[in-house]
Scaffold this active site. Structure first.
Site, short mmCIF file in Angstrom:
data_model
loop_
_atom_site.label_atom_id
_atom_site.label_comp_id
_atom_site.label_asym_id
_atom_site.label_seq_id
_atom_site.Cartn_x
_atom_site.Cartn_y
_atom_site.Cartn_z
CD GLU A 94 55.24 26.90 82.49
OE1 GLU A 94 54.71 26.67 83.59
OE2 GLU A 94 55.76 26.01 81.79
CG HIS A 163 50.98 19.73 75.62
ND1 HIS A 163 50.08 19.53 76.63
CD2 HIS A 163 52.20 19.51 76.18
CE1 HIS A 163 50.72 19.20 77.73
NE2 HIS A 163 52.00 19.18 77.49
#
Lengths: 359, 375
Positions: A94, A163
C-alpha cells in the site's frame, strides 16, 4: 549572473488541466426514484468507468482490482473494457502504490487508488497523509495532487479489530484533503464522479457492509458537489446528523421514533471535508436538539468536531446539550453480538434521541 | 537430485579518474570532453562555495538548518550532465544542489527554501525538478510514479533520476519504489549517494550487505557501483542508465561511493561520532582535488584560472545570497494559499478572521473579537 524573481503561484503544467463539472441544485439532479435497481458496488463502478471513458488520464490501481475483478468485485469487468494498462494489479504494498500514484498525479495522470480496506492504508500513512494533502502547499501552489484513495471503511463484517478501522476521525484531522462517505448507491455514484474530477486529493470511504445495498441509480453520469448535506427525513423534535453507513441507521431509528410521535430531521452529511455546517445550523434552528452519530471512536472523532462546531456556531439555538453516539472506546470486537453493540445501531440512536427529547 | 545454483551475481565497481588525477583513457573514451570537465569542475566549485556560505548563514542566524553537499558534488554534476535538461525529470532528496542548478533551478531558490519559505520549491517554467524531499525515501516512490506516467503517456526520450542516500535504502519506500519500477519497467535511474553515514550510523551498522548496489539485484534491476567522486565514472554510468531507460529497458541502480565531508546538517556535529582519520582519508579523495589535478595534467588548468574561478564563485554566491534575502517575507495570511485548488468557504472565513481567536466562527460572537493590539 542574472537573478530571477519568484514566480507567481500556479499549478505546474505537468499536472495538467482540471475542470470541475457543473453542479446543479439537489432537485435538479436526476431522480432518485426509478426501477434501475443496482448495487452500491455497481454504482461505484459506473462512476469510475464513465470518467475513464472520457479522460484517458484516469486509471485504477490496487490489490486484485484487475484479473480478480476486485476483492469486493467493485471493478468487475473493468479490466476487459480498459485493459491492463489502466486497470492495474499492484503488488501487496500500500505504501508503494499510494506513493507511486502521488508521483503519477504530479506528472499529470489522475489515479484512483483502491485500498482493499482503509485498514490497510495505515501502512501508507506517509504518502496519503504526509505527501498527498500537502503537496500543493509545500510546493508553494505548484504541484496539485489530483488523486482518489478509495476503499472499505468501518466495522460490521466480523473482520476483527485490525481489519475494521474507521479512519475518518483520524484522517480528517489533516488539512488539504477532502473526504466523502456516501451512505447509499445513488450518492456513491454521484460523489465518486465528483471525486475523480476534483483537483485535490479525495479520501473516498465506502463500506464493505453496504456494497451489496441496492437502489435506483440513474444511468447517466451526475455530479454531487462536496460540502452539501442531504436531508433524508423531515421532523422538528430532534436533528440526527450522520454520514456513511450509520446515516441509514438514523433513518431506521427515526422511523421507530415516529411511531411514538417523535419526528426527527435526519441529515446525511455525505462529505466530512468540506462539512456542511450550514445545513446543521439551519436544522437546529427548528429542532433545538441534536444527536450526532459516528461509527468511529469517540475521542477526537468527527462527531466531536461536529459538536464543537455546533457549540461555536449555534450555541444559542440549543435547548439540550449535543449528544454523540459513537462506537465504544475499545478495539472492534470480533464476536458478532459484541460488534453489534460496539457500533452505533438503531436502538442506541433511538435511545439517545429519546433522552434528548424527553429531558 | 543434486543441489543446483539457480542464481549467481557480482557487483562491478567502476573508477575512471583516481584520486591522484590519473585517467583510465580506455574507459574514459566517449565520456567527457575536456571542456565538459572544466564545466563540471566550475559547477562543483561554485556549489562548494554556496555550501560554505550557507553554513555561515546558518551559524549567523540568517538561515535555518542546512545540509551541506561538501564532498559529494561529483555525484550531482556527473549524473546531471548525463540526463537531458528540460526533458528529463529530477526528483531530489536534499544533497545534490549542483544537479538542480545544472537543470535550471536558480541558485537562490535553494537558499530561499532553507531559509524557510515554501516558495523556494516553486519551480520556474520548464524546470523539471520536484521540490526537495527531506523525509527519507518518500520521494523515490514519487519518482517511480512520474517515470511510470512518462511510460503510460508514451513520452519518448524522457527519463527520471532520483537521488537518495545509503540510509534511504533501509526504508520501506525504497522497497516499494524498486519493486514497482522493476515490475512496471519504468524509465528511471535510482542514484544512491552512498556517503557512508546515515546521520551518526555508519553503513556497516545500517545493513549487512557489502554494497548498496547489490540490493537492486533482488528486484531484477541492473546495478553497479561507481566511484562517486569521479565525474567520469558517474557520467558514464548515468549515461548508460538513461539510454537503457529511454529505450524501454526499465530502471537502473547506481551506487555512487562517496563521503559526506561535512556534518549531516548544521544541526549536527559529526566530530562526536566520526574518527578524524577516516575524514582525513576522504578529504584526499575530494572530487574537486582530483578533477583539478586532471585538468592541470592535460594543460587545461592553472593557478590563474583557479583564482578567477574562486573570485567568480564568491561573486555569484554573494549575488545569490543578496537575491534570496531581498525576497519579501510572506504575509501571515498567505498561509491559507495553496491549500486546495479552490479555497473552501471555511478557510476563507478563517483567513478573514485570523486576527481573532476564531477558527471560523462569527467573530462578533462574545469573546472572539480581536484584542485592540492585534487589530
Amino acid at each position: 549572473m542574472t537573478t530571477l524573481p519568484m514566480i507567481e503561484s500556479k499549478i505546474h503544467p505537468a499536472v495538467g488541466e482540471w475542470e470541475l463539472p457543473e453542479f446543479v441544485a439537489e432537485h435538479e439532479l436526476p431522480s432518485r426514484e426509478g426501477d434501475r435497481i443496482i448495487q452500491y458496488r455497481e454504482a461505484l463502478r459506473e462512476a469510475m468507468s464513465h470518467e475513464m471513458r472520457n479522460d484517458e488520464r484516469v486509471f485504477l490501481i490496487g490489490e486484485e482490482v484487475a484479473e480478480y475483478n476486485g476483492a469486493y468485485k467493485v471493478s468487475q469487468g473493468m479490466l476487459d473494457e480498459f485493459g491492463p494498462k489502466r486497470i492495474i494489479d499492484s503488488p501487496i504494498s500500500e505504501n508503494g502504490f499510494a506513493g507511486m500514484c502521488i508521483g503519477a498525479a504530479m506528472a499529470g495522470l489522475r489515479p484512483i487508488v483502491e485500498f482493499m480496506s482503509w485498514s490497510f492504508s495505515l501502512v501508507a500513512a506517509d504518502p496519503i497523509l504526509n505527501n498527498a494533502p500537502k503537496m500543493l502547499y509545500m510546493s508553494g501552489g505548484q504541484w496539485g495532487c489530483p488523486i482518489v484513495f478509495r476503499g472499505n471503511d468501518g466495522a460490521g463484517g466480523q473482520l476483527g479489530s485490525t481489519h475494521s478501522w474507521c479512519v475518518e476521525g483520524m484522517f480528517s484531522n489533516v488539512p488539504g484533503l477532502k473526504m466523502a462517505i456516501p451512505s447509499n448507491p445513488y450518492d456513491a455514484k454521484g460523489l465518486l464522479a465528483t471525486a475523480i474530477r476534483d483537483p485535490d486529493p479525495v479520501f473516498f470511504l465506502e463500506s464493505e457492509r453496504m456494497l451489496g445495498d441496492k437502489a435506483h441509480v440513474p444511468e447517466e453520469q451526475y455530479y454531487i458537489p462536496f460540502g452539501r448535506a442531504r436531508k433524508t427525513r423531515e421532523g422538528d423534535a430532534c436533528t440526527l446528523v450522520s454520514w456513511g453507513r450509520p446515516a441509514n441507521f438514523c433513518l431506521d431509528a427515526a422511523e421507530k421514533l415516529a411511531e411514538d410521535g417523535i419526528e426527527c430531521d435526519v441529515l446525511d452529511m455525505r462529505t466530512i471535508r468540506p462539512l456542511d455546517m450550514d445545513a446543521i445550523v439551519d436544522s437546529l434552528k427548528k429542532t433545538n436538539r441534536v444527536v450526532v452519530v459516528d461509527q468511529s471512536w469517540p475521542f477526537g472523532s468527527v462527531a466531536s468536531e461536529v459538536v464543537s462546531q455546533i457549540c461555536e456556531h449555534a450555541f444559542d439555538h440549543l435547548d439540550h446539550q449535543p449528544v454523540r453516539v459513537n462506537t465504544r472506546d475499545v478495539p472492534t470486537p470480533y464476536a458478532k453480538g459484541l460488534e453489534y453493540e460496539y457500533l452505533p445501531n438503531p436502538e442506541r440512536i433511538a435511545e439517545a434521541v429519546r433522552g434528548v427529547v424527553n429531558a | 537430485m543434486p543441489i543446483r545454483t539457480v542464481y549467481e551475481a557480482k557487483i562491478e565497481h567502476m573508477q575512471i579518474l583516481d584520486e591522484d588525477g590519473n585517467l583510465d583513457k580506455k574507459l574514459a573514451k566517449g565520456t567527457l570532453t575536456d571542456n565538459q570537465v572544466i564545466h563540471l569542475y566550475e559547477q562543483m566549485r561554485i556549489c562548494r562555495e554556496l555550501d560554505e556560505v550557507a553554513f555561515k548563514l546558518q551559524r549567523s542566524g540568517r538561515m535555518g538548518t542546512y545540509p551541506q553537499n561538501k564532498g559529494q558534488e561529483a555525484n550531482a554534476v556527473g549524473s546531471a550532465l548525463a540526463m537531458k535538461k528540460g526533458t528529463d525529470w529530477i526528483v531530489p532528496a536534499y544533497r545534490e544542489n549542483a544537479a538542480l542548478f545544472m537543470h535550471g533551478l536558480p541558485m537562490h531558490y535553494v537558499l530561499v527554501y532553507w531559509m524557510g519559505d515554501e516558495r523556494g520549491s516553486k519551480m520556474p517554467d520548464g524546470v523539471n525538478i520536484t521540490p526537495l524531499s527531506v523525509p527519507i525515501g518518500t520521494h523515490m516512490l514519487h519518482a517511480t510514479g512520474i517515470a511510470w506516467a512518462h511510460k503510460i503517456r508514451k513520452d519518448k526520450d524522457a527519463a527520471v533520476i532520483t537521488y537518495f542516500g545509503d540510509g534511504a535504502t533501509s526504508e520501506g519506500d525504497f522497497h516499494g519504489a524498486m519493486n514497482f519500477a522493476a515490475t512496471q519497467q519504468v524509465p528511471l535511474v535510482f542514484y544512491c549517494q552512498n556517503n557512508q553515514w546515515a546521520i551518526s550510523v555508519p553503513r556497516e551498522r545500517q545493513m549487512k550487505s557489502e554494497t548498496v548496489a547489490q540490493k537492486a539485484l533482488a528486484y531484477g534491476i541492473p546495478t553497479m557501483q561507481v566511484d562517486g567522486n569521479d565525474i567520469f565514472a558517474v557520467y558514464k554510468a548515468t549515461k548508460e542508465a538513461r539510454a537503457r531507460a529511454v529505450k524501454g529497458g526499465g530502471p537502473t541502480f547506481i551506487e555512487g561511493v562517496t563521503y559526506r565531508l561535512g556534518d549531516h546538517t548544521t544541526a549536527d556535529d559529526a566530530r562526536r561520532y566520526r574518527d578524524p582519520k577516516e575524514v582525513e582519508a576522504w578529504v584526499a579523495k575530494d572530487p574537486l582535488i582530483r578533477t583539478r589535478l586532471y585538468l592541470e595534467s592535460v594543460g587545461k588548468w592553472d593557478d590563474k584560472k583557479q583564482k578567477t574561478l574562486e573570485e567568480q564563485a564568491k561573486k555569484i554566491t554573494a549575488e545569490v545570497v543578496r537575491t534570496a534575502e531581498e525576497i519579501e517575507a510572506p504575509h501571515a495570511s498567505d498561509m491559507f494559499d495553496s491549500m486546495y485548488a479552490e479555497l473552501p468557504p471555511q478557510l476563507i472565513k478563517q483567513r478573514e478572521t485570523m486576527r481573532t481567536s476564531s477558527i471560523g466562527q462569527n467573530p462578533e460572537q462574545a469573546g472572539l473579537k480581536a484584542s485592540p493590539e492585534r487589530v
